[in-house]
Scaffold this active site. Structure first.
Site, mmCIF file in Angstrom:
data_model
loop_
_atom_site.group_PDB
_atom_site.id
_atom_site.type_symbol
_atom_site.label_atom_id
_atom_site.label_comp_id
_atom_site.label_asym_id
_atom_site.label_seq_id
_atom_site.Cartn_x
_atom_site.Cartn_y
_atom_site.Cartn_z
ATOM 1 N N SER A 36 -0.265 1.685 -16.216
ATOM 2 C CA SER A 36 0.394 2.957 -16.500
ATOM 3 C C SER A 36 -0.498 4.131 -16.145
ATOM 4 O O SER A 36 -1.715 4.061 -16.252
ATOM 5 C CB SER A 36 0.762 3.059 -17.979
ATOM 6 O OG SER A 36 1.323 4.334 -18.237
ATOM 7 N N HIS A 41 5.750 0.103 -23.882
ATOM 8 C CA HIS A 41 5.104 1.402 -23.592
ATOM 9 C C HIS A 41 6.124 2.348 -22.967
ATOM 10 O O HIS A 41 6.255 3.511 -23.361
ATOM 11 C CB HIS A 41 3.913 1.178 -22.647
ATOM 12 C CG HIS A 41 3.414 2.433 -21.980
ATOM 13 N ND1 HIS A 41 4.086 3.051 -20.937
ATOM 14 C CD2 HIS A 41 2.334 3.213 -22.223
ATOM 15 C CE1 HIS A 41 3.432 4.135 -20.559
ATOM 16 N NE2 HIS A 41 2.366 4.256 -21.321
ATOM 17 N N ASN A 42 6.858 1.843 -21.993
ATOM 18 C CA ASN A 42 7.836 2.701 -21.325
ATOM 19 C C ASN A 42 8.978 3.089 -22.260
ATOM 20 O O ASN A 42 9.473 4.218 -22.205
ATOM 21 C CB ASN A 42 8.394 2.006 -20.081
ATOM 22 C CG ASN A 42 7.455 2.134 -18.897
ATOM 23 O OD1 ASN A 42 6.243 2.228 -19.077
ATOM 24 N ND2 ASN A 42 7.981 2.138 -17.696
ATOM 25 N N VAL A 75 2.211 4.432 -2.462
ATOM 26 C CA VAL A 75 1.298 5.329 -3.183
ATOM 27 C C VAL A 75 0.487 4.637 -4.292
ATOM 28 O O VAL A 75 -0.731 4.806 -4.369
ATOM 29 C CB VAL A 75 2.078 6.510 -3.808
ATOM 30 C CG1 VAL A 75 1.125 7.518 -4.390
ATOM 31 C CG2 VAL A 75 2.945 7.150 -2.768
ATOM 32 N N GLU A 124 7.719 5.749 -24.213
ATOM 33 C CA GLU A 124 7.669 6.923 -23.316
ATOM 34 C C GLU A 124 9.046 7.624 -23.304
ATOM 35 O O GLU A 124 9.135 8.849 -23.405
ATOM 36 C CB GLU A 124 7.272 6.432 -21.917
ATOM 37 C CG GLU A 124 7.338 7.441 -20.792
ATOM 38 C CD GLU A 124 7.013 6.769 -19.438
ATOM 39 O OE1 GLU A 124 5.970 6.099 -19.336
ATOM 40 O OE2 GLU A 124 7.815 6.913 -18.491
ATOM 41 N N LEU A 141 0.811 -1.222 0.000
ATOM 42 C CA LEU A 141 0.000 0.000 0.000
ATOM 43 C C LEU A 141 0.845 1.275 0.000
ATOM 44 O O LEU A 141 0.496 2.264 0.631
ATOM 45 C CB LEU A 141 -0.974 -0.017 1.193
ATOM 46 C CG LEU A 141 -1.969 -1.189 1.188
ATOM 47 C CD1 LEU A 141 -2.822 -1.181 2.456
ATOM 48 C CD2 LEU A 141 -2.873 -1.140 -0.047
ATOM 49 N N LYS A 149 3.848 -3.435 -21.501
ATOM 50 C CA LYS A 149 4.105 -2.278 -20.629
ATOM 51 C C LYS A 149 5.551 -1.811 -20.778
ATOM 52 O O LYS A 149 5.852 -0.612 -20.777
ATOM 53 C CB LYS A 149 3.794 -2.627 -19.171
ATOM 54 C CG LYS A 149 4.163 -1.512 -18.165
ATOM 55 C CD LYS A 149 3.391 -0.250 -18.465
ATOM 56 C CE LYS A 149 3.593 0.970 -17.603
ATOM 57 N NZ LYS A 149 4.646 1.187 -16.726
ATOM 58 N N HIS A 187 32.014 -15.974 -44.294
ATOM 59 C CA HIS A 187 30.684 -16.022 -43.673
ATOM 60 C C HIS A 187 29.561 -16.212 -44.700
ATOM 61 O O HIS A 187 28.398 -16.269 -44.307
ATOM 62 C CB HIS A 187 30.451 -14.753 -42.848
ATOM 63 C CG HIS A 187 31.358 -14.666 -41.655
ATOM 64 N ND1 HIS A 187 31.360 -15.629 -40.666
ATOM 65 C CD2 HIS A 187 32.303 -13.764 -41.307
ATOM 66 C CE1 HIS A 187 32.265 -15.299 -39.745
ATOM 67 N NE2 HIS A 187 32.857 -14.171 -40.117
ATOM 68 N N ASN A 245 6.086 -2.899 -12.215
ATOM 69 C CA ASN A 245 6.817 -2.867 -13.478
ATOM 70 C C ASN A 245 7.817 -4.024 -13.532
ATOM 71 O O ASN A 245 9.028 -3.816 -13.544
ATOM 72 C CB ASN A 245 7.588 -1.545 -13.615
ATOM 73 C CG ASN A 245 6.784 -0.509 -14.379
ATOM 74 O OD1 ASN A 245 5.915 -0.837 -15.178
ATOM 75 N ND2 ASN A 245 7.087 0.749 -14.133
HETATM 76 C C1 6PG Z 1 3.844 4.741 -16.255
HETATM 77 C C2 6PG Z 1 5.320 5.022 -16.166
HETATM 78 C C3 6PG Z 1 5.953 4.463 -14.961
HETATM 79 C C4 6PG Z 1 7.466 4.654 -14.907
HETATM 80 C C5 6PG Z 1 7.908 6.039 -14.693
HETATM 81 C C6 6PG Z 1 9.379 6.224 -14.421
HETATM 82 O O1 6PG Z 1 3.489 4.171 -17.278
HETATM 83 O O2 6PG Z 1 3.087 5.091 -15.363
HETATM 84 O O3 6PG Z 1 5.943 4.462 -17.282
HETATM 85 O O4 6PG Z 1 5.653 3.107 -14.934
HETATM 86 O O5 6PG Z 1 7.958 3.898 -13.885
HETATM 87 O O6 6PG Z 1 7.524 6.832 -15.762
HETATM 88 O O7 6PG Z 1 10.206 5.651 -15.350
HETATM 89 P P1 6PG Z 1 11.777 5.980 -15.334
HETATM 90 O O8 6PG Z 1 12.182 6.245 -13.918
HETATM 91 O O9 6PG Z 1 12.468 4.783 -15.888
HETATM 92 O O10 6PG Z 1 11.937 7.216 -16.180
#
Ligand code: 6PG
Length: 494
Positions: A146, A203-204, A30, A207, A28, A200, A470, A120
């Site tokens: 996410s 996704h990151n 955040v 990101e 629990l 995921k 090769h 993650n």
């Molecule tokens: C999300 C984010 C999250 C991620 C942070 C920090 O989808 O909510 O991707 O999962 O942990 O954005 O990522 P970094 O510390 O690697 O920048």
């Protein structure tokens, strides 16, 4: 509201309990706290547990009025408070802490129960855990979640893997608490075992690419126009009303216009320029190498963070390495801003196109059967990369579920094609004026590479055959060949 735990004697065999909670959350901090509140606010009775009871108690004290919580001090009571099949969401640090919680839970669970890891986790760990729990008759669901703290509370994007069977009872609960776009939940079944955490991870990675591209656009506007952070923030706010509309562009506008209370300086100017990471971008790049998928945008973004943190190297270079470049003195401000916008959009499409290629390659390798259009659909809301143009990606995969290259979809060929000249001007200008744009530049190089009729890879094959026998294939007939380079240079079938 607080319900007392049912069947609560410690060590109670799980099979004898009659729980009332539809879902449980253990861990629990955040994220877990906010997920538990989200379940409760959506009408689910939520069992809650944390290693130290203080966090459980404070959740009830602070938010007990938001729904029905069933707090427990022990794992046994926590499990006993759940309806069957039990659904337990683990929200703890990835790695050893996740294994420790699973080990604690398992003795109390029974066949058909579902354990969800919403952290993650690295997808190979998820595959391993899924295997281990399947042998015990349990469902293990590695689920990407996410949206950060706010998303967890108000509606995240959720990417669950595991068995299709587990999704039958778990899916409706997760869909209820996820974000929605046009009434459609940002949650769907991704695929077996590690598929959810894999998606995921990508996704990151995207990101990271998106953030790096935005940072480069900011730097271009700063260096080309000499604009202040606040002025650039306004440009981003304007961009957020068009094709680039997204959460990351929106927060960039906000951050750039924020002023540091202590110094009165633009906030971005007082932040140390060394970007950190927790590792999901690195995993994405490592996997891109394993699969042989050129995710150059994500890789450049990850390496750009590494470069920013290469303190001794930067110290040695600043003031020593010569630029031999004139400062950028842009004369047509509006045209330049539009060029940067178009280059940003095009580079962003490349990063997504590469990320979706990576998902396709992994899906093939692991037999996951991932629907890429559905992934774009559940990323439209709740998550960090949520963006208007994800609708376009979903539409592209609806037109052709097997699309080999997102960039080659009819919409994106047009949208990116319109910006190619601007993209070239920006990348060339950046090189001429010494502005580092690794993600913009490598994305353009990828674009030119993937569309090239013939690549210099032919020469690499010839070199490999020369020094290591090769072998190579020919353009004019089938087969594999070797040339006797050090003898008479005759060609032999290999
Ligand atoms: C999300 C984010 C999250 C991620 C942070 C920090 O989808 O909510 O991707 O999962 O942990 O954005 O990522 P970094 O510390 O690697 O920048």
């Amino acid at each position: 509201m607080v319900d007392s735990a049912a069947g609560s004697s410690a060590g109670n065999a799980a099979g004898t309990s009659v729980g009332t909670a539809q879902i449980g959350v253990t861990g629990l901090a955040v994220m877990g706290r906010n997920l538990a509140r989200n379940f409760a606010r959506n009408g689910f009775t939520v069992a809650i547990h944390n290693r130290s009871y203080a966090k459980t108690a404070s959740l009830v004290d602070d938010h007990g009025d938001e729904g029905t919580f069933v707090p427990s001090e022990s794992v046994a009571d926590f499990v006993a408070s759940l309806e069957r099949p039990r659904k337990v969401v683990i929200m703890v640090k990835a790695g050893a802490p996740t294994d420790a919680v699973i080990d604690e839970l398992v003795p109390y669970l029974e066949e058909g129960d579902i354990v969800v890891d919403a952290g993650n986790a690295h997808f190979p760990d998820t595959i391993r855990r899924e295997n281990a729990l399947r042998e015990k008759g349990l469902h293990f669901v590695g689920s990407g979640v996410s949206g950060g703290e706010e998303g967890a509370l108000l509606g995240p994007s959720i990417m669950p893997g595991g068995t299709a069977k587990s999704y039958e009872s778990l899916g409706p609960i997760l869909e209820k608490i996820s974000a929605t776009v046009d009434g459609v939940p940002c949650c769907t079944y991704v695929g077996p075992d590690g598929a959810g955490h894999f998606v995921k991870m990508v996704h990151n990675g995207i990101e990271y690419a998106d953030m790096q591209l935005i940072a480069e656009a900011y730097d271009l506007l700063k260096q080309g126009l000499g604009a202040s952070a606040a002025e650039i923030g306004q440009i981003f706010a304007e961009w957020n009303t068009g094709d680039l509309e997204s959460f990351l562009i929106e927060i960039t506008a906000d951050v750039l216009q924020h002023v540091d209370a202590e110094t009165g300086a633009a906030f971005v100017d007082i932040v140390l320029d060394q970007a950190e990471q927790k590792g999901t971008g690195r995993w994405t790049v490592q996997n891109g190498l394993d699969l042989g998928v050129p995710i150059t945008g994500i890789a450049e973004a990850t390496f750009a963070r590494a470069l920013s943190g290469s303190v001794p190297q930067r110290k040695a270079a600043v003031g020593t390495l010569q630029a031999h470049a004139e400062p950028w003195d842009v004369t047509d401000r509006d045209a330049f801003i539009e060029d940067v916008r178009l280059a940003l959009y095009a580079s962003k499409v490349v990063a997504y196109s590469q990320g979706f290629d990576q998902i396709a390659a992994a899906s093939e390798q692991f037999g996951w059967n991932i629907d890429r259009g559905a992934m774009a659909r559940i990323w439209r809301g709740g998550c960090i990369i949520r963006a208007r143009f994800l609708n376009r990606i979903t539409e592209a995969y609806e037109r052709d579920a097997q699309l080999p290259l997102l960039l080659a979809d009819e919409y994106f060929t047009g949208a990116v094609g319109n910006g190619v000249q601007a993209w070239r001007r920006i990348v060339a200008g950046a090189a001429l004026h010494g502005v580092p744009t690794p993600a913009f530049s490598s994305s353009l190089a990828y674009y030119d590479g993937v569309r090239a009729e013939r690549l210099p890879a032919a020469l690499i094959q010839a070199q490999r055959d020369f020094f290591g026998a090769h072998t190579y294939r020919r353009t004019d007939r089938d087969g594999t060949f070797h040339t006797e380079w050090s003898l008479d240079r005759s060609e032999q079938p290999a």
